[in-house]
Design a protein around this motif. Structure first.
Motif, PDB file in Angstrom:
ATOM      1  N   HIS A 165       0.865  -1.177   0.000  1.00 57.24           N
ATOM      2  CA  HIS A 165       0.000   0.000   0.000  1.00 57.24           C
ATOM      3  C   HIS A 165       0.901   1.227   0.000  1.00 57.24           C
ATOM      4  N   ILE A 166       0.772   2.025  -1.052  1.00 56.67           N
ATOM      5  CA  ILE A 166       1.686   3.153  -1.271  1.00 56.67           C
ATOM      6  C   ILE A 166       0.913   4.461  -1.275  1.00 56.67           C
ATOM      7  N   LEU A 167       1.341   5.410  -0.450  1.00 63.83           N
ATOM      8  CA  LEU A 167       0.802   6.767  -0.491  1.00 63.83           C
ATOM      9  C   LEU A 167       1.623   7.562  -1.489  1.00 63.83           C
ATOM     10  N   LEU A 168       0.981   8.025  -2.547  1.00 60.06           N
ATOM     11  CA  LEU A 168       1.653   8.771  -3.612  1.00 60.06           C
ATOM     12  C   LEU A 168       1.153  10.201  -3.612  1.00 60.06           C
ATOM     13  N   THR A 169       2.009  11.130  -3.256  1.00 59.72           N
ATOM     14  CA  THR A 169       1.615  12.540  -3.311  1.00 59.72           C
ATOM     15  C   THR A 169       1.778  13.045  -4.743  1.00 59.72           C
ATOM     16  N   GLY A 170       0.951  14.032  -5.111  1.00 65.36           N
ATOM     17  CA  GLY A 170       1.039  14.577  -6.460  1.00 65.36           C
ATOM     18  C   GLY A 170       0.574  13.612  -7.526  1.00 65.36           C
ATOM     19  N   SER A 171      -0.387  12.762  -7.208  1.00 67.45           N
ATOM     20  CA  SER A 171      -0.773  11.675  -8.116  1.00 67.45           C
ATOM     21  C   SER A 171      -1.455  12.157  -9.388  1.00 67.45           C
ATOM     22  N   THR A 172      -1.962  13.379  -9.390  1.00 69.65           N
ATOM     23  CA  THR A 172      -2.636  13.882 -10.598  1.00 69.65           C
ATOM     24  C   THR A 172      -1.716  14.736 -11.465  1.00 69.65           C
ATOM     25  N   THR A 221      -1.139  -1.260  -4.447  1.00 65.47           N
ATOM     26  CA  THR A 221      -2.344  -0.475  -4.195  1.00 65.47           C
ATOM     27  C   THR A 221      -1.907   0.955  -3.921  1.00 65.47           C
ATOM     28  N   VAL A 222      -2.333   1.871  -4.775  1.00 64.25           N
ATOM     29  CA  VAL A 222      -1.884   3.262  -4.676  1.00 64.25           C
ATOM     30  C   VAL A 222      -2.970   4.125  -4.065  1.00 64.25           C
ATOM     31  N   HIS A 223      -2.597   4.847  -3.027  1.00 65.09           N
ATOM     32  CA  HIS A 223      -3.472   5.839  -2.403  1.00 65.09           C
ATOM     33  C   HIS A 223      -2.963   7.200  -2.888  1.00 65.09           C
ATOM     34  N   GLY A 224      -3.666   7.761  -3.864  1.00 62.79           N
ATOM     35  CA  GLY A 224      -3.171   8.928  -4.562  1.00 62.79           C
ATOM     36  C   GLY A 224      -3.604  10.243  -3.945  1.00 62.79           C
TER      37      GLY A 224
END
Length: 296
Positions: A2-9, A26-29
Motif C-alpha cells: 500500500h503506497i501513499l503517492l503525493t502529487g498523483s494527478t 495499491t496506490v493511495h493517490g
C-alpha cells in the motif's frame, strides 16, 4: 504494498501511479482537497497547509511506503514554494518516522547543488531532512534527482515540442547553451517501481538521466528532427528581452518559463546515469527516441 503517492494527478505522479498499479501495488493517490468528487483510493491533501506531522499521521494508517512527487516552479499564494518543497515534505517525512513507514522515495531534481534559487534551496532542505532521518535509522530513503523529464502531459515537454515545430525560432541564450540530460518519464517511473520491489533495500541519492547529455538547443533540434521537419533557423533573444520574458512567465503559474528557470539554466543539468541504469536493468531511452517512446 500500500503506497501513499503525493502529487498523483500531476505529470510525473500520474505516470508513477499507472506504473505502480501495473506492478501490483495499491496506490493511495494524493489529490487537492478542493477536488469535488473523490475517486476510490484518492486522498485529499494540501501541500500549502499540511505542514505538521500531525496532519499526515492519519493518512499513513496501513501504508507501507510513501512516494513524494509534488513540485512547483513558481511561488504563489495558492502553492507557496517554501511549504510545497520544504515544510510539508519535512512534516510528511517526520510522520513516516513516527508511524513506522520505513520506505520513502522522494522525487527531487538534478542541478540544485550550488544554486541560490528558492527552488533549489527548498529542494535541498527537504533532501537534507530526509537524509538525517535515514542516518538515524528511522526510515530507508531513496532520493531521485531527474534531469529534464520528458513525456506527454508535461508542461515543459509541451513547450519543447511547440518550439521544435517552429521553422524560425527565437531562443534565450541560456536555453541554447545549457546542458541537459533528458530522461523519459516512463524510465523515471520504472526506477520508482524498482525501488519498491527488487531494489527495496537500496538507499541514497540517484541521478536520473538519459544516457547522453547535450545542449538544450540541440535537444529541441533533435525533437524537430524526430517530428520529421527540416532544421529550423535559430535566432538568439537579446539578454534584456530574455529577462523580460522570464518575468512575464512569473505571472503565469503554470508556465515552465520563469525567472527561476532562467536562473537554473545558469548551471548544467547533467549527471551520472550508472546507478539509474542499474535500477532499470538497461540504459535509459536516448533523447533521439523520446518522441516515439514518451510522447504518447
Amino acid at each position: 504494498m500500500h503506497i501513499l503517492l503525493t502529487g498523483s494527478t500531476g505529470f510525473i505522479g500520474h505516470t508513477l501511479q499507472a506504473a505502480l498499479q501495473r506492478a501490483g501495488h495499491t496506490v493511495h493517490g494524493g489529490v487537492s482537497p478542493r477536488q469535488r468528487t473523490l475517486q476510490p483510493g484518492q486522498v485529499p491533501m494540501d501541500f500549502a497547509r499540511d505542514t505538521t506531522a500531525t496532519a499526515w499521521l492519519p493518512r499513513l494508517a496501513g501504508i507501507d511506503a510513501v512516494v513524494n512527487a509534488v513540485g512547483v516552479l513558481h511561488d504563489t499564494r495558492a502553492r507557496p514554494i517554501d511549504a510545497v518543497h520544504r515544510d510539508t515534505p519535512i512534516a510528511l517525512f517526520d510522520a513516516c518516522a513516527q508511524a513506522g513507514v520505513q520506505r520513502v522515495v522522494h522525487i527531487s531534481a538534478l542541478g540544485i547543488e550550488g544554486s541560490s534559487t528558492r527552488y533549489a534551496q527548498t529542494k535541498r532542505a527537504a533532501e537534507a531532512h530526509l537524509q538525517a532521518l535515514a542516518a538515524q535509522g528511522k526510515l530507508r530513503s531513496a532520493i531521485l534527482r531527474p534531469s529534464v523529464v520528458f513525456g506527454k502531459g508535461g508542461d515543459s515537454s509541451a513547450l519543447f515540442m511547440n518550439l521544435a515545430r517552429l521553422p524560425v525560432a527565437l531562443f534565450p541564450g541560456p536555453v541554447l547553451e545549457a546542458r541537459v540530460q533528458p530522461v523519459s518519464v516512463h524510465d523515471l517511473a520504472a526506477a520508482v517501481v524498482a525501488l519498491l520491489g527488487p531494489a527495496l533495500q537500496q538507499t541514497g541519492t540517484i541521478d536520473c538521466t538519459g544516457p547522453e547529455a547535450l545542449t538544450m538547443g540541440a535537444f529541441i533540434a533533435s525533437l524537430r528532427q524526430q517530428l520529421g521537419h527540416r532544421p529550423a533557423t535559430v535566432l538568439r533573444l537579446p539578454q534584456p528581452l530574455t529577462t523580460l520574458s522570464a518575468k512575464l512567465g512569473d505571472a503565469v503559474p503554470q508556465s515552465p518559463w520563469c525567472s527561476e528557470t532562467l536562473a537554473m539554466l545558469g548551471s548544467d543539468n547533467v549527471g551520472h546515469p550508472a546507478a539509474f541504469e542499474q535500477l532499470l536493468g538497461r540504459k535509459g531511452v536516448h533523447y533521439s527516441q523520446l518522441v516515439a517512446t514518451a510522447w504518447r
